[in-house]
Design a protein around this motif. Structure first.
Motif, mmCIF file in Angstrom:
data_model
loop_
_atom_site.group_PDB
_atom_site.id
_atom_site.type_symbol
_atom_site.label_atom_id
_atom_site.label_comp_id
_atom_site.label_asym_id
_atom_site.label_seq_id
_atom_site.Cartn_x
_atom_site.Cartn_y
_atom_site.Cartn_z
ATOM 1 N N SER A 62 0.831 -1.216 0.000
ATOM 2 C CA SER A 62 0.000 0.000 0.000
ATOM 3 C C SER A 62 0.861 1.260 0.000
ATOM 4 N N ARG A 63 2.199 1.074 0.013
ATOM 5 C CA ARG A 63 3.118 2.206 0.011
ATOM 6 C C ARG A 63 4.105 2.030 -1.142
ATOM 7 N N PRO A 64 3.650 2.209 -2.361
ATOM 8 C CA PRO A 64 4.528 2.007 -3.514
ATOM 9 C C PRO A 64 5.593 3.099 -3.588
ATOM 10 N N SER A 65 6.646 2.831 -4.357
ATOM 11 C CA SER A 65 7.719 3.799 -4.564
ATOM 12 C C SER A 65 8.053 3.868 -6.048
ATOM 13 N N TYR A 66 8.744 4.888 -6.402
ATOM 14 C CA TYR A 66 9.175 5.051 -7.793
ATOM 15 C C TYR A 66 10.054 3.880 -8.210
ATOM 16 N N LYS A 67 10.925 3.417 -7.319
ATOM 17 C CA LYS A 67 11.841 2.326 -7.648
ATOM 18 C C LYS A 67 11.079 1.035 -7.938
ATOM 19 N N ASN A 68 10.005 0.749 -7.169
ATOM 20 C CA ASN A 68 9.205 -0.453 -7.421
ATOM 21 C C ASN A 68 8.675 -0.454 -8.850
ATOM 22 N N ILE A 69 8.100 0.663 -9.256
ATOM 23 C CA ILE A 69 7.477 0.747 -10.579
ATOM 24 C C ILE A 69 8.549 0.698 -11.668
#
Length: 512
Positions: free
Chosen positions: A469-476
């Motif tokens: 529920s806490r995505p980051s730019y690096k994940n995407i």
């Protein structure tokens, strides 16, 4: 460069060649040649007012230089040497005798040497009555002895310095007290003086003080005016002719009235107590009116009568608005394309970074100039120090784009991509202590959409939201770099596993 513009302006005001030469710092021959060339080329003050000195020079006679007069040393040398500490006539006579013997000339006896020096000095003491014309000039100066006011909070006795202005023709006088003799009060005193007289004289004769003359740019022959003082003179259409250093007779009228003011006003008010500058100036005005209305000792009239009947009608009219006191400062543009003035920051176009600029400060505005061209204008900041006045057009394009970053802009963009992208952006914006901390991450996600396409970005955001529920730019970013080919190769209808990555039984000791 020769002040062609100033020469033509003073010529338009009707000054003599001698006065123009003295005020512009050139020879009388130069003034004559400029006037003749201007007449031949049909250039008057109205035309020259719109030009600078370089343009006028090109129109008249470019690259012409004047020769310097030869310098001679005779009794003038002796007079100057006698002003030095320890130098006597006996010493100068000894040196004179030595120089005569070297030239095979018979020297004078010491008594003759002193006699001729005395005769020369008597010639220098000759006096002359100079008739003055009505409204020709006004002489200004600070009085020597200050008045005093009492600080109502501390009881401290404060000095109040008297500004004195006199019209030589009528001897009509204006006096006002100020707490200091700095430029701002010096200019204010002149503005109030012209309002008191109700008009402007042709010439203004101040003392050779630092508030009137720029001593760093002046020499014995040429007086360079301070920029603010020169602007004030041009605003009122008058010419400033500073008195020479240690030549009080250049402004004899005001010098004489300073002593009279000290007796008639300062000494007369010595036993009264004043707790504000306004109270002191009200008392001064009352005594000043009596002083101007008082009859002369050898004339059957007063200063007031001569001024009202003969001088006031010939004064030049006041300008539509009084001069606004301005101050000039020089500063260097910082790397953040701002300059610092009185603890406040004002922007200039970023192209002038590390350039030296001049700023004109009034109570309400700040104007910035580079090589006499205005490049920025701001409303002047007051109050808390370290405030910024920034014009968006002064910023580089990349910095202007940064100003447009805000949460609503990112949310509008994400909504146009898809609901999953909007959810990721909302999570990024709300996941920081301050929203501004997540702007760079949101900008990074926006650039991923441009690189991989909005469809792939929406797919990556949907995959990331399954697991956190806490995505980051690096994940995407990692998902798009490693999963875009698999997404394109996946057969239609195949169901995606909703479980995480599994290692298999062999990793746990089982057989398969």
């Amino acid at each position: 460069m020769t002040k062609y513009r100033e020469i033509l302006r003073l010529k338009h005001l009707g000054f003599s060649e001698r006065n123009i030469a003295r005020n512009a710092g050139v020879s009388r021959n130069t003034v004559k040649r400029v006037a003749q060339a201007a007449s031949a080329n049909n250039i008057d003050w109205k035309t020259a007012e719109q030009m600078d000195d370089a343009t006028i020079e090109n129109r008249l006679f470019p690259n012409r230089k004047t020769s310097e007069p030869a310098h001679t040393i005779d009794f003038e040398y002796i007079r100057k040497e006698l002003m030095r500490n320890g130098v006597t006539k006996k010493l100068l006579w000894t040196e004179y005798c030595e120089s005569c013997r070297l030239c095979n000339r018979e020297p004078l006896m010491y008594s003759q040497f002193c006699y001729y020096i005395q005769q020369e000095e008597q010639k220098r003491r000759a006096t002359m009555h100079i008739p003055r014309r009505p409204a020709e000039m006004v002489e200004v100066d600070w009085a020597g002895d200050p008045a005093h006011i009492i600080d109502p909070d501390t009881g401290e006795l404060l000095n109040a310095y008297l500004f004195v202005a006199t019209l030589p023709y009528s001897q009509y006088t204006y006096v006002e007290a100020f707490l200091d003799e700095k430029t701002r009060n010096w200019i204010r005193a002149h503005v109030h003086m012209y309002e008191f007289f109700g008009g402007v004289t042709t010439m203004l004769v101040p003392d050779n003080c630092t508030t009137a003359v720029n001593h760093a740019r002046s020499d014995w022959y040429t007086a360079a005016l301070n920029r603010t003082y020169g602007e004030m003179a041009e605003h009122y259409g008058t010419a400033v002719v500073p008195a020479r250093v240690r030549h009080p007779k250049d402004k004899a009228s005001v010098e004489g009235n300073v002593g009279k003011i000290s007796s008639w006003i300062t000494a007369a008010l010595r036993n009264e107590e004043f707790f504000s500058l306004a109270e002191l100036n009200a008392a001064i005005r009352n005594r000043l009116d009596q002083f101007n209305a008082r009859p002369f000792q050898k004339k059957e009239c007063s200063r007031q009568e001569i001024f009202e009947n003969e001088e006031r009608p010939q004064l030049r009219p006041l300008p539509a608005t009084p001069f606004e006191v301005a101050e000039w400062k020089t500063s260097t543009v910082q790397f953040n394309y701002h300059i610092v003035l009185d603890g406040m920051y004002y922007s200039v176009p970023y192209q002038y970074i590390k350039k030296q600029v001049e700023s004109r400060l009034t109570d309400s505005t700040v104007e910035v100039y580079y090589e006499h061209e205005r490049i920025a204008s701001h409303a002047r900041l007051h109050g808390r120090p370290s405030q910024y006045s920034t014009v968006k057009s002064h910023m580089p394009d990349s910095h202007q784009g940064y100003l447009e970053w805000d949460g609503e802009r990112f949310r509008r963009w994400a909504t146009g991509v898809g609901e999953n992208t909007a959810a990721v952006i909302n999570a990024l914006l709300s996941g920081s202590y301050a929203e501004q901390q997540s702007y760079r991450s949101c900008m990074g996600v926006l650039k991923l959409g441009k690189r991989h396409g909005n469809a792939m970005l929406e797919w990556a955001c949907e995959r990331v939201l399954r697991y956190t529920s806490r995505p980051s730019y690096k994940n995407i970013r990692d998902l798009l770099l490693g999963g875009s080919d698999r997404q394109q190769a996946k057969p239609d209808g195949e169901k995606e596993s909703r479980r995480g990555i599994t290692r298999g039984a062999r990793n746990y000791g089982g057989n398969k």
